[in-house]
Write an enzyme that holds these catalytic residues in place. Structure first.
Site: not given
Ligand code: PGA
Length: 252
Positions: A9-11, A97, A175, A215, A236-237
């Site tokens: 998920n690149w956001k 989300h 995050g 995370s 995400g990250g």
């Molecule tokens: P993160 O995000 O891996 O940066 O914690 C996960 C997500 O929001 O899908």
């Protein structure tokens, strides 16, 4: 056997040219990678979906959107419909989300409409659920997740539910660098599978892919994915760096 999935998920990250580089790096790395049975899904910003599906066509990954508006067309300025995504060969879309629930006030009812409109267009929702920290501290996390599934998913008939991917994302882990322990993840995933089994049946529950998100990174993915009810991750990250994302995708 249910699918194992690692979805990135690149956001709202990467410029067009940066996205082009990252997609190419991931596609090249996937050519060499031993994914076992896992499926890789990239969910870039909507603007880059066409470029991503073009690369995916010749590569070993699927494409997901981060959002849709739950109508096929109409006067909804600025929005993108599942019908548009269908023609681009988008296979998945993230729904529910925590960032959309929080910053865009998306309700259970609105998420239910999104789920229905995606399924109507043959796109599988990756349905996110999860509690915030005060809810866990008050020992309400199971009730919160149960309610999220009941309100937005459990109206579906069994054959439609089978197309859903569930992602358990404790909001306190997203995050933050604080990951749920493998025991916390397994406990909630097994609870979710139990809910699906009670609502539908054990076959449906056994066939449902349940991802962990929050995370998850190259260091902890293998431990999390080794849990019996954790079928992969929504990343995400760590999905913004080709090397680390590939490390996660090959952690089964
Ligand atoms: P993160 O995000 O891996 O940066 O914690 C996960 C997500 O929001 O899908």
């Amino acid at each position: 056997m249910r699918k194992q999935i690692v979805a990135g998920n690149w956001k709202m990250n990467k410029t067009f040219s940066e996205a082009e580089i990252l997609i190419t790096e991931i596609a090249d790395a996937l050519d060499e990678a031993d994914l076992k049975n896992a499926e890789v899904v990239l969910c870039p910003p909507a603007l880059y979906l066409e470029m991503t599906t073009d690369v995916a066509f010749e590569s070993n990954f699927k494409v997901g959107a981060q959002n849709i508006y739950p109508e096929d067309s109409g006067a909804f300025t600025g929005e993108i419909s599942p019908l548009m995504l269908k023609e681009l060969n988008v296979s998945y879309c993230i729904v529910g989300h925590s960032e959309r629930r929080k910053y865009f006030n998306e309700s259970h009812e609105f998420l239910k409409r999104k789920v229905d409109s995606l399924l109507k267009n043959n796109i599988s929702p990756i349905f996110c659920c999860g509690e915030v920290l005060p809810e866990r501290e008050a020992n309400r996390h199971f009730d919160v997740v149960k309610n999220q599934l009941e309100e937005s998913l459990f109206h579906l008939p069994e054959e439609e539910f089978m197309k859903i991917v569930v992602a358990y994302e404790p909001v306190w882990a997203i995050g933050t660098g604080v990951t749920a322990s493998k025991e916390q993840a397994q406990e909630m995933h097994s609870f979710i599978r139990g809910l699906i089994s009670s609502k539908y049946d054990t076959t449906t529950a056994d066939e449902t892919t349940i991802l962990y998100g929050g995370s998850c990174n190259g260091k902890n993915a293998a431990e999390l994915f080794s849990q019996p009810d954790v079928d992969g991750g929504l990343i995400g990250g760590a999905s913004l760096k080709a090397e680390e994302f590939l490390q996660i995708a090959t952690s089964f």
